[in-house]
Design an enzyme around this catalytic site. Structure first.
Site, PDB file in Angstrom:
ATOM      1  N   HIS A 122       0.833  -1.221   0.000  1.00 10.62           N
ATOM      2  CA  HIS A 122       0.000   0.000   0.000  1.00 10.62           C
ATOM      3  C   HIS A 122       0.864   1.267   0.000  1.00 10.62           C
ATOM      4  CE1 HIS A 122      -3.319  -2.729   1.246  1.00 10.62           C
ATOM      5  NE2 HIS A 122      -2.358  -3.291   1.964  1.00 10.62           N
ATOM      6  N   SER A 128      14.295  21.879 -16.372  1.00  7.77           N
ATOM      7  CA  SER A 128      13.080  22.643 -16.634  1.00  7.77           C
ATOM      8  C   SER A 128      13.477  23.981 -17.230  1.00  7.77           C
ATOM      9  CB  SER A 128      12.315  22.862 -15.330  1.00  7.77           C
ATOM     10  OG  SER A 128      11.501  24.003 -15.431  1.00  7.77           O
ATOM     11  N   LYS A 177      15.449  22.132 -11.170  1.00  7.41           N
ATOM     12  CA  LYS A 177      14.826  20.843 -11.490  1.00  7.41           C
ATOM     13  C   LYS A 177      15.734  19.901 -12.271  1.00  7.41           C
ATOM     14  CE  LYS A 177      10.849  19.972 -11.633  1.00  7.41           C
ATOM     15  NZ  LYS A 177       9.590  19.589 -11.129  1.00  7.41           N
ATOM     16  N   GLU A 223       9.505   8.423 -16.920  1.00 13.90           N
ATOM     17  CA  GLU A 223       8.156   8.964 -17.130  1.00 13.90           C
ATOM     18  C   GLU A 223       7.648   8.654 -18.533  1.00 13.90           C
ATOM     19  OE1 GLU A 223       7.368  13.000 -14.854  1.00 13.90           O
ATOM     20  OE2 GLU A 223       9.348  13.001 -15.775  1.00 13.90           O
TER      21      GLU A 223
END
Ligand code: ARG
Length: 469
Positions: A160, A281, A287, A294
């Site tokens: 979980h 970024s 970043k 992804e």
């Protein structure tokens, strides 16, 4: 080119194809990628026609030479692809006739584009499967290299997405290894389904010429003949199988991707990806984004969609060939390309991830990951498991209130919850002790991980030995 005379099938037509329909009907833009398979199939078909006395060897020789020349033209980029000629098959055949005249017009004897196209696709997919399998093996070796290096590295195991028990990083990697192992097994099963020869089915009914299908199969390394001509030209279940393999593989790749994304976040901070696999970024200078995992996670969408596209394409199609089947190529090719690229990029990246050992240890210490070990300890001291569970639950509740971990409680504090707890409890509350105790086959103890690492090598060798040559 839009006059009726230029069409290879123009005989019974009185008007030229509507210009828009010509574009609409054409597949050459995407099926030209089958050129190698188409040429190979044509060469073998021509040689077979000689064997059965339909084609003379002089014609055959000039056909073979011209087919080689066409392949060279295509590979040099000088071949002129003509949408008016609809598909890869007619583009090549038209050029063949241009080069060798009448012999070119004899090649299509005993053959239809219906059995030709599906032969091409099967040949193409067989090669693609072998190339993908190679990348999958590379990925498995990459996973194993990390597993070996981090065999004893403590980390929290989750259920979980809550800290559950202590595991090792090596053990986690071996879970990924198993997923890919099953994917490779599925891919080999798919290869068996792919490796049937349709050629000889002709348009749908077979041929009036005594085609030597066994010879063709042998030359093209097909292990079996399609046993029914109607089925041979119409079904694309082998392509569906490939897309199903791809979909399941991407379920796995997306799970790995998701973990990599989570682990690189500031909140987890378990690993770092090499800069060369990340991007920045354009607005936020701090970043470093995990674009590669992804994207792999995102690309699972199209691979699932391609499976659904082919299932829907095939659904309810009456026998035998229907033009619907021209739509099989783009989803199939897309799944082939996407699978190949994503597996390759993961295989290249994984050996270079940096593992943050301190952070993994800290995270394992934080989540009461040894609570089950304490319960197991009490069971060893004859406390029934359910009672032990209750005792440890209360102990954890107390520890949370005290803002302490279990091994930071004193013996007196622990004994408040059960008099069965003795000094030796601290051994099992340690993370190393906890991990070492999970020594069942396939468990997380470094001993078991070492066994699986060794076994993995043998299993990979076995797999290779059983693979089709
Ligand atoms: N381009 C077609 C396809 O991909 C080739 C077969 C066409 N056959 C026909 N009879 N129209 O399916």
């Amino acid at each position: 080119m839009n006059d009726k005379g230029s069409k290879l099938w123009g005989g019974r037509f009185t008007e030229a194809t509507d210009e828009f329909v010509e574009q609409f009907n054409a597949s050459v833009e995407f099926d030209k990628r089958l050129y190698k398979q188409d040429i190979l199939g044509s060469k073998v078909h021509a040689q077979m026609l000689v064997r059965i006395g339909i084609l003379n060897s002089t014609d055959c020789d000039s056909l073979l030479r011209a087919l080689d020349a066409i392949q060279a033209e295509i590979e040099a980029g000088s071949f002129h692809w003509d949408t008016g000629l609809e598909d890869v098959h007619m583009n090549i055949e038209a050029r063949l006739t241009e080069l060798v005249g009448e012999a070119g017009k004899r090649l299509h004897t005993g053959r239809s584009r219906n059995d030709q196209v599906v032969t091409d696709v099967r040949l193409y997919l067989r090669d693609a499967i072998d190339a993908i399998d190679q990348q999958l093996e590379k990925l498995q070796l990459a996973i194993l290299s990390v597993a070996k290096q981090e065999a004893d590295t403590i980390m929290p195991g989750f259920t979980h997405l809550q800290v559950a028990q202590v595991i090792t990083f090596g053990h986690h990697m071996l879970a990924w290894f198993e997923m890919i192992f099953r994917d490779r097994t599925r891919l080999q099963q798919c290869r068996v389904s792919v490796n049937f020869l349709p050629l000889g089915a002709a348009a749908l009914a077979g041929s009036s010429f005594a085609l030597d299908r066994d010879y063709v199969a042998q030359q093209l390394h097909f292990t079996e003949l399609c046993h029914n001509s109607l089925d041979a030209v119409s079904d694309r279940d082998f392509a569906i199988e490939f897309c199903a393999f791809g979909a399941i593989l991407f379920a796995h790749l997306s799970r790995m991707a998701e973990e990599l994304v989570l682990w690189t976040s500031t909140q987890f901070n378990f690993i770092e990806l090499p800069d060369r696999f990340c991007t920045g970024s354009s607005i936020m200078p701090q970043k470093k984004n995990p674009d590669v995992p992804e994207l792999v996670r995102g690309k699972s969408a199209r691979v699932y969609a391609n499976l659904f596209a082919l299932l829907t394409l095939m659904k309810s199609q009456p026998l035998a060939y229907n033009k619907d089947n021209q739509e099989d190529k783009e989803p199939l090719f897309d799944s082939v390309d996407t699978t190949h690229d994503c597996v390759t990029v993961f295989a290249n990246m994984l050996p270079h991830i940096k593992i943050n050992h301190e952070r993994l240890l800290e995270a394992a210490q934080q989540g009461y990951a040894t609570a089950t070990d304490l319960a197991d300890y009490l069971v060893q001291r004859k406390v029934p498991f359910r009672d032990a569970h209750e005792v440890v639950g209360k102990t954890v509740k107390y520890a949370i209130a005290e803002n302490k971990q279990l091994d930071q409680l004193s013996l007196q504090e622990l004994q408040r919850f059960s008099p069965s707890i003795g000094e030796d409890v601290f051994g099992i509350l340690s993370l190393q002790g906890s991990v070492a105790s999970k020594n069942t086959y396939g468990g997380t103890s470094p001993k078991q991980v070492a066994i699986q690492l060794k076994l993995a090598q043998h299993r990979l060798q076995d797999f290779k030995a059983k693979q089709a040559p």
